[in-house]
Design an enzyme around this catalytic site. Sequence first.
Site, mmCIF file in Angstrom:
data_model
loop_
_atom_site.group_PDB
_atom_site.id
_atom_site.type_symbol
_atom_site.label_atom_id
_atom_site.label_comp_id
_atom_site.label_asym_id
_atom_site.label_seq_id
_atom_site.Cartn_x
_atom_site.Cartn_y
_atom_site.Cartn_z
ATOM 1 N N LYS A 58 -59.357 -54.962 15.334
ATOM 2 C CA LYS A 58 -58.331 -55.260 16.459
ATOM 3 C C LYS A 58 -57.633 -56.531 16.007
ATOM 4 O O LYS A 58 -58.397 -57.484 16.321
ATOM 5 C CB LYS A 58 -58.936 -55.054 17.749
ATOM 6 N N GLY A 77 -61.219 -66.563 17.986
ATOM 7 C CA GLY A 77 -60.023 -66.801 18.792
ATOM 8 C C GLY A 77 -60.294 -67.939 19.652
ATOM 9 O O GLY A 77 -61.224 -68.876 19.522
ATOM 10 N N SER A 78 -59.710 -67.959 20.987
ATOM 11 C CA SER A 78 -59.845 -69.115 21.888
ATOM 12 C C SER A 78 -61.113 -68.770 22.778
ATOM 13 O O SER A 78 -61.953 -68.046 22.668
ATOM 14 C CB SER A 78 -58.844 -68.822 23.055
ATOM 15 N N ASN A 79 -61.680 -70.206 23.240
ATOM 16 C CA ASN A 79 -62.699 -70.158 23.820
ATOM 17 C C ASN A 79 -62.931 -69.150 25.026
ATOM 18 O O ASN A 79 -64.039 -68.480 25.246
ATOM 19 C CB ASN A 79 -63.124 -71.571 24.458
ATOM 20 N N GLY A 138 -63.470 -65.795 23.847
ATOM 21 C CA GLY A 138 -64.746 -65.712 23.184
ATOM 22 C C GLY A 138 -65.987 -65.579 24.131
ATOM 23 O O GLY A 138 -66.887 -64.787 23.984
ATOM 24 N N GLU A 156 -66.450 -67.548 16.748
ATOM 25 C CA GLU A 156 -65.845 -68.692 16.136
ATOM 26 C C GLU A 156 -64.679 -69.004 17.078
ATOM 27 O O GLU A 156 -63.700 -68.306 17.060
ATOM 28 C CB GLU A 156 -65.423 -68.617 14.831
ATOM 29 N N CYS A 206 -57.937 -73.756 13.329
ATOM 30 C CA CYS A 206 -58.947 -74.113 14.119
ATOM 31 C C CYS A 206 -59.485 -75.580 13.567
ATOM 32 O O CYS A 206 -60.330 -76.243 14.134
ATOM 33 C CB CYS A 206 -59.951 -73.173 14.208
ATOM 34 N N GLN A 242 -47.114 -70.460 22.433
ATOM 35 C CA GLN A 242 -47.472 -71.312 21.779
ATOM 36 C C GLN A 242 -46.467 -72.745 21.860
ATOM 37 O O GLN A 242 -47.043 -73.820 22.026
ATOM 38 C CB GLN A 242 -47.922 -71.209 20.383
ATOM 39 N N GLU A 254 -57.827 -78.580 22.896
ATOM 40 C CA GLU A 254 -57.344 -78.056 21.651
ATOM 41 C C GLU A 254 -55.821 -77.786 22.045
ATOM 42 O O GLU A 254 -55.297 -77.104 23.038
ATOM 43 C CB GLU A 254 -57.899 -76.923 21.207
HETATM 44 P P1 NAD Z 1 -56.868 -65.292 21.569
HETATM 45 O O1 NAD Z 1 -58.396 -65.563 22.104
HETATM 46 O O2 NAD Z 1 -55.894 -65.314 22.594
HETATM 47 O O3 NAD Z 1 -56.832 -63.950 20.917
HETATM 48 C C1 NAD Z 1 -57.802 -63.628 19.707
HETATM 49 C C2 NAD Z 1 -58.285 -62.079 19.701
HETATM 50 O O4 NAD Z 1 -58.612 -61.732 20.938
HETATM 51 C C3 NAD Z 1 -56.831 -61.318 19.730
HETATM 52 O O5 NAD Z 1 -56.803 -60.294 19.056
HETATM 53 C C4 NAD Z 1 -56.805 -60.999 21.169
HETATM 54 O O6 NAD Z 1 -55.712 -59.772 21.292
HETATM 55 C C5 NAD Z 1 -58.008 -60.615 21.655
HETATM 56 N N1 NAD Z 1 -58.254 -60.588 22.952
HETATM 57 C C6 NAD Z 1 -57.483 -61.191 24.010
HETATM 58 N N2 NAD Z 1 -58.198 -60.983 25.219
HETATM 59 C C7 NAD Z 1 -59.267 -60.311 24.871
HETATM 60 C C8 NAD Z 1 -60.025 -59.904 25.881
HETATM 61 N N3 NAD Z 1 -60.123 -59.901 27.222
HETATM 62 N N4 NAD Z 1 -61.289 -58.958 25.351
HETATM 63 C C9 NAD Z 1 -61.274 -58.948 23.858
HETATM 64 N N5 NAD Z 1 -60.366 -59.406 23.056
HETATM 65 C C10 NAD Z 1 -59.429 -60.286 23.505
HETATM 66 O O7 NAD Z 1 -56.682 -66.509 20.424
HETATM 67 P P2 NAD Z 1 -55.297 -66.598 19.513
HETATM 68 O O8 NAD Z 1 -54.438 -67.497 20.463
HETATM 69 O O9 NAD Z 1 -55.029 -65.342 18.867
HETATM 70 O O10 NAD Z 1 -55.984 -67.737 18.493
HETATM 71 C C11 NAD Z 1 -55.950 -69.009 18.797
HETATM 72 C C12 NAD Z 1 -57.372 -69.681 18.655
HETATM 73 O O11 NAD Z 1 -58.408 -69.105 17.798
HETATM 74 C C13 NAD Z 1 -57.422 -71.133 19.009
HETATM 75 O O12 NAD Z 1 -58.329 -71.483 19.983
HETATM 76 C C14 NAD Z 1 -58.045 -71.567 17.488
HETATM 77 O O13 NAD Z 1 -58.956 -72.650 17.454
HETATM 78 C C15 NAD Z 1 -58.979 -70.113 17.499
HETATM 79 N N6 NAD Z 1 -59.253 -70.021 16.039
HETATM 80 C C16 NAD Z 1 -60.850 -70.290 15.607
HETATM 81 C C17 NAD Z 1 -61.129 -70.271 14.396
HETATM 82 C C18 NAD Z 1 -62.492 -70.548 13.902
HETATM 83 O O14 NAD Z 1 -62.957 -70.086 13.002
HETATM 84 N N7 NAD Z 1 -63.306 -71.402 14.546
HETATM 85 C C19 NAD Z 1 -60.066 -69.849 13.465
HETATM 86 C C20 NAD Z 1 -58.962 -69.504 13.682
HETATM 87 C C21 NAD Z 1 -58.513 -69.499 14.817
#
Ligand code: NAD
Length: 486
Positions: free
Chosen positions: A180, A233-235, A238, A255, A289, A336, A388
Amino acid sequence: MKATLDNYTYMNYVNGQWRGSSSNEVTESNNPAKPDEIVGKVQASTKNDLDEAVEAAKAGQKKWSKMTGAERGNYLFKAADILEQHIEEVALSMTKEMGKTFPEAKGETARGVAILRYYAGEGMRPEGDVIPSTDSSALMFSKRVPLGVVGVITPWNFPVAIPLWKSVPALIYGNAVVLKPASEAAVTAAKVIECFDEAGVPEGVMNLVTGKGSVIGQGLAEHEDVTAVTFTGSNSTGQLIGKTVAARGGKYQLEMGGKNPLIVADDSNVDLAVDAAISGGLKSTGQKCTCSSRVIVQSGIYEKFKQKLLAKVEDIRVGDGLNTDAFMGPCATKSQFESVKEYIKIGQEEGAELIFGGHPVSDDAGGYYIEPTIFNEVSTSMKIAQEEIFGPVLALMKVDTVEEAIDLANDVDFGLSASIFSKNIDHILTFIDDIEAGLVRINSETAGVELQAPFGGMKASSSYSREQGQAAKEFFTTTKTVFVKG
Ligand code: NAD
């Protein structure tokens, strides 16, 4: 192209077929450099669509896991060749969809090819150890086995590399995948999945379902037939996923964000440190990230570093990532863009001195551009030193000693990547020991990942598991200990 219904509408990929969603609805993916331009439409899938994909994955995994690693590897080698033939096309889609400059997008897609090849070879490597038994007539060994169906949830900032560095190890170790991707990068994800389709990967093994995080992402986290979920993705997202998967006894890997420090010691090579601050902090518009967001500089060199940084940042060109002179593209999305502007405002209200940039860059197409931005003498209690930002914003911080710099570097919730510029071996060794980060970099920028090495953070940046390299085996398999007696 098989993934599209017409030139714009991208389908889900389930059980080896491209199909629409049961909602009959799509969402648009727009170009952040020209928000009126639709790059594509992706399926707004339902829980029903997800259930079908998981069912297909469950059936597909049974046969896939019975193949030899070498056979699975051959499919991945083929997918690598196909992706390599389409690097330009996939990279173009990435640049249009989320704004990364074209050279960076090509580099990321080439990285995707290398990830496929690295793990394809993994199919021929050892999958266990022989362990001496206390019974001299017995043979005892361990054997890595797949988990079953793996849910892969990915962000928009690395639309090719992250889906691949999660899905491909899952596949080679005998799992099936339901991916996804972030909706903002789902067109590019569909193009990557086409390579698996063209490579003839058996039905049900690799599946793509696009849609809302709260429906498809949450659905994967809750699904009893999804043994493991890997998320980047975001904290906030996650943590929700971690709790949901843990509550049903599944395996998860998270992550998340970073607030990565770059320390510049008095004894460092200032020019190299300036280049690292620019490359690590501003490339990809600060949307990595691992990007440097806090630059912690020792007082003896602070002014010199600042002046050299200001002189170099003057030359940075912001523009459509397809323009050859653009160093930085737009922010990937409107939200963003708004969030970065808000952080710049907060920084000023908190009393940080804005010494460069800080404004949107307007152009006729209404792209989401922001100037490279530098704040001077930021203190650690400020929001812009703690949260962040995920934008082209550098916070300069002044310290007297390297020990103080390391304490300051650790004074955040995150712990993904950290770097020091110094020629002093004592400083370097102290930094390696004391810094709270999963990626520790010496005389090199904070951003930068090698696919054959473990990747992941500490503290709030990660669930402490590791991705990539051989570390991926830990997450995507479990161990059987076998005791054989004649
Ligand atoms: P996000 O958390 O908004 O989304 C990430 C994914 O999660 C997307 O596919 C989104 O549709 C899905 N998602 C959203 N709500 C959800 C829910 N309730 N349940 C399950 N899945 C859900 O993050 P983003 O804005 O797409 O990405 C940016 C973030 O990702 C930043 O915080 C960045 O630091 C982090 N990031 C971390 C790494 C790493 O390896 N540590 C790498 C790249 C990005």
